[in-house]
Design a protein around this motif. Sequence first.
Motif, PDB file in Angstrom:
ATOM      1  N   VAL A  29       0.850  -1.195   0.000  1.00  0.00           N
ATOM      2  CA  VAL A  29       0.000   0.000   0.000  1.00  0.00           C
ATOM      3  C   VAL A  29       0.887   1.246   0.000  1.00  0.00           C
ATOM      4  O   VAL A  29       1.548   1.558   0.989  1.00  0.00           O
ATOM      5  CB  VAL A  29      -0.954   0.004   1.213  1.00  0.00           C
ATOM      6  N   VAL A  30       0.896   1.931  -1.131  1.00  0.00           N
ATOM      7  CA  VAL A  30       1.681   3.153  -1.296  1.00  0.00           C
ATOM      8  C   VAL A  30       0.727   4.293  -1.648  1.00  0.00           C
ATOM      9  O   VAL A  30      -0.427   4.057  -2.018  1.00  0.00           O
ATOM     10  CB  VAL A  30       2.746   2.977  -2.404  1.00  0.00           C
ATOM     11  N   PRO A  31       1.172   5.533  -1.519  1.00  0.00           N
ATOM     12  CA  PRO A  31       0.264   6.656  -1.794  1.00  0.00           C
ATOM     13  C   PRO A  31      -0.293   6.621  -3.216  1.00  0.00           C
ATOM     14  O   PRO A  31       0.448   6.504  -4.194  1.00  0.00           O
ATOM     15  CB  PRO A  31       1.164   7.880  -1.589  1.00  0.00           C
ATOM     16  N   SER A  32      -1.604   6.694  -3.314  1.00  0.00           N
ATOM     17  CA  SER A  32      -2.286   6.757  -4.608  1.00  0.00           C
ATOM     18  C   SER A  32      -3.711   7.224  -4.355  1.00  0.00           C
ATOM     19  O   SER A  32      -4.223   7.056  -3.240  1.00  0.00           O
ATOM     20  CB  SER A  32      -2.303   5.389  -5.302  1.00  0.00           C
ATOM     21  N   TRP A  46       5.470   6.646   2.122  1.00  0.00           N
ATOM     22  CA  TRP A  46       4.639   7.576   2.886  1.00  0.00           C
ATOM     23  C   TRP A  46       5.480   8.581   3.665  1.00  0.00           C
ATOM     24  O   TRP A  46       4.973   9.620   4.090  1.00  0.00           O
ATOM     25  CB  TRP A  46       3.748   6.808   3.855  1.00  0.00           C
ATOM     26  N   TRP A  47       6.762   8.260   3.865  1.00  0.00           N
ATOM     27  CA  TRP A  47       7.629   9.079   4.723  1.00  0.00           C
ATOM     28  C   TRP A  47       8.929   9.425   4.009  1.00  0.00           C
ATOM     29  O   TRP A  47       9.962   9.615   4.652  1.00  0.00           O
ATOM     30  CB  TRP A  47       7.927   8.334   6.032  1.00  0.00           C
ATOM     31  N   ASP A  48       8.877   9.510   2.687  1.00  0.00           N
ATOM     32  CA  ASP A  48      10.082   9.721   1.887  1.00  0.00           C
ATOM     33  C   ASP A  48      10.435  11.207   1.849  1.00  0.00           C
ATOM     34  O   ASP A  48      10.047  11.945   0.946  1.00  0.00           O
ATOM     35  CB  ASP A  48       9.862   9.179   0.472  1.00  0.00           C
ATOM     36  N   GLY A  49      11.178  11.642   2.852  1.00  0.00           N
ATOM     37  CA  GLY A  49      11.593  13.037   2.919  1.00  0.00           C
ATOM     38  C   GLY A  49      10.634  13.895   3.725  1.00  0.00           C
ATOM     39  O   GLY A  49       9.505  13.497   4.037  1.00  0.00           O
ATOM     40  N   GLY A  50      11.091  15.084   4.044  1.00  0.00           N
ATOM     41  CA  GLY A  50      10.312  15.980   4.893  1.00  0.00           C
ATOM     42  C   GLY A  50       8.982  16.396   4.301  1.00  0.00           C
ATOM     43  O   GLY A  50       7.963  16.425   5.000  1.00  0.00           O
ATOM     44  N   ARG A  71       7.083  14.837   1.958  1.00  0.00           N
ATOM     45  CA  ARG A  71       6.129  13.730   1.897  1.00  0.00           C
ATOM     46  C   ARG A  71       5.623  13.383   3.291  1.00  0.00           C
ATOM     47  O   ARG A  71       4.428  13.115   3.479  1.00  0.00           O
ATOM     48  CB  ARG A  71       6.824  12.509   1.272  1.00  0.00           C
ATOM     49  N   SER A  72       6.511  13.409   4.287  1.00  0.00           N
ATOM     50  CA  SER A  72       6.099  13.125   5.663  1.00  0.00           C
ATOM     51  C   SER A  72       5.093  14.167   6.139  1.00  0.00           C
ATOM     52  O   SER A  72       4.089  13.819   6.775  1.00  0.00           O
ATOM     53  CB  SER A  72       7.322  13.114   6.593  1.00  0.00           C
ATOM     54  N   ALA A  73       5.356  15.431   5.839  1.00  0.00           N
ATOM     55  CA  ALA A  73       4.437  16.498   6.253  1.00  0.00           C
ATOM     56  C   ALA A  73       3.079  16.324   5.589  1.00  0.00           C
ATOM     57  O   ALA A  73       2.027  16.541   6.215  1.00  0.00           O
ATOM     58  CB  ALA A  73       5.030  17.860   5.917  1.00  0.00           C
ATOM     59  N   GLU A  74       3.065  15.920   4.327  1.00  0.00           N
ATOM     60  CA  GLU A  74       1.800  15.704   3.619  1.00  0.00           C
ATOM     61  C   GLU A  74       1.015  14.562   4.255  1.00  0.00           C
ATOM     62  O   GLU A  74      -0.213  14.649   4.425  1.00  0.00           O
ATOM     63  CB  GLU A  74       2.074  15.406   2.148  1.00  0.00           C
ATOM     64  N   THR A  75       1.709  13.485   4.610  1.00  0.00           N
ATOM     65  CA  THR A  75       1.040  12.342   5.233  1.00  0.00           C
ATOM     66  C   THR A  75       0.463  12.722   6.588  1.00  0.00           C
ATOM     67  O   THR A  75      -0.700  12.410   6.891  1.00  0.00           O
ATOM     68  CB  THR A  75       2.027  11.170   5.387  1.00  0.00           C
ATOM     69  N   VAL A 112       9.952   1.779   7.962  1.00  0.00           N
ATOM     70  CA  VAL A 112       9.509   3.178   8.019  1.00  0.00           C
ATOM     71  C   VAL A 112      10.197   3.860   9.198  1.00  0.00           C
ATOM     72  O   VAL A 112      10.479   3.227  10.214  1.00  0.00           O
ATOM     73  CB  VAL A 112       7.973   3.289   8.157  1.00  0.00           C
ATOM     74  N   PRO A 113      10.475   5.151   9.073  1.00  0.00           N
ATOM     75  CA  PRO A 113      11.121   5.868  10.169  1.00  0.00           C
ATOM     76  C   PRO A 113      10.128   6.151  11.291  1.00  0.00           C
ATOM     77  O   PRO A 113       8.908   6.135  11.082  1.00  0.00           O
ATOM     78  CB  PRO A 113      11.586   7.169   9.504  1.00  0.00           C
ATOM     79  N   ALA A 114      10.650   6.409  12.460  1.00  0.00           N
ATOM     80  CA  ALA A 114       9.799   6.827  13.584  1.00  0.00           C
ATOM     81  C   ALA A 114       9.525   8.315  13.438  1.00  0.00           C
ATOM     82  O   ALA A 114      10.430   9.145  13.580  1.00  0.00           O
ATOM     83  CB  ALA A 114      10.503   6.538  14.905  1.00  0.00           C
ATOM     84  N   VAL A 115       8.296   8.648  13.115  1.00  0.00           N
ATOM     85  CA  VAL A 115       7.887  10.050  12.964  1.00  0.00           C
ATOM     86  C   VAL A 115       7.114  10.423  14.225  1.00  0.00           C
ATOM     87  O   VAL A 115       5.950  10.050  14.392  1.00  0.00           O
ATOM     88  CB  VAL A 115       7.023  10.242  11.698  1.00  0.00           C
TER      89      VAL A 115
END
Length: 378
Positions: A144-147, A175-179, A181-185, A209-212
């Motif tokens: 499941v990726v953004p779409s 979902w967390w690829d860079g600042g 994309r993370s902010a958008e999620t 996935v990173p810990a956000v």
Amino acid sequence: MAILVGTASWAEKSLIDSGLFYPPDAKTPEARLRFYSSVFPLVEADSSYYAIPSPATAQAWVERTPPAFVMNVKAFRFLTGHATDPAVLPRAVRELAGAGGRLVYRHAASEVREAIWHHFLLALEPLRAAGKLGLVHFQFPPSVVPSPRVIAHVEDCVERLRGATVSIEFRHRAWWDGGQRSAETITWLRALGVVHTVVDGPQGAENSVPAVWEATHPEIALVRLHGRNAAAYNAPAKTAGERFDYDYPDHELEAIAKQVHRLSFSARNTHVVFNNCDRDKGQRNGMTMMRVLAELQKQPIDFEAYQAPNGMLARLQPEERAAAQEQLPDATAAGPQQLAVEVQTRHYGRVEVTFRVHTDKRHKARRSFWSACLARPI
């Protein structure tokens, strides 16, 4: 403000077989759940991912746990897009689905989808009615990726569970690829009114996935710990315990506890769920986490360490900050240097805002003023 710690499942086979957590006389499902709930205030029902529990089973969970006990329920695998064997479905749904292979949500007939949703919602009802339902947790597969299709599905799931609190866990790094994309999620999850899942897990794979460390819901923040066994994470495994075989050392738990403590100021309650489900590792780590957090909560707040926005302060409306500041006396170097006042907010209810006196030394008069440094729900 409360931090609840628990584990994903209380009936993992390796946990029971190990004999390391349950006393010798806890030989039945009822006895084990009663003992577990005497140690932890929270559990995640993981069995609901594999098969929808009957309302009678959920009612038994209610009756075997203390009044204030909280149970998060993992969403049934079909609802999160995992391929599902029809054999695990309730009989009526199995007959409706008919002969065929594994079912996938996007390809299933609408009447099958609706029937599965019906049974899943029925299973939640005893917990909801008893006030013990915490989160309904949707852990989506790495595929499941953004779409637009995925976003529409997630939003549909949230709409169907209106009245419950939904948590979302994505397992693909897209979902967390860079600042940005993370902010958008995070912004999207916050707008949906769902709980973002802070994930601690192995790194280095597509499904890592990173810990956000963000909260997206005013009532609950969620942290799930999968262990850090990178070698086993994607290796063939017969059981979940083999995949999540990891024993957090104390220094890692202490570092995570500090992050959890800070996150807890962003929501009314914080849930910490250990999913390192090999033998008694999750239970032992959970008990250590509770002890470390108890010590942290006794200590005075280090406002210098918390100077960066904790999430809530940054989202208060200007008029809400102004209403809090109007309650303060004039700021002077000789007067109180720190005060906390309560204010009613639109999104968080009653909030305590802490202010500190700052003195601008660039002016000859050494002008003093109040500055908000922390906000937390009451």
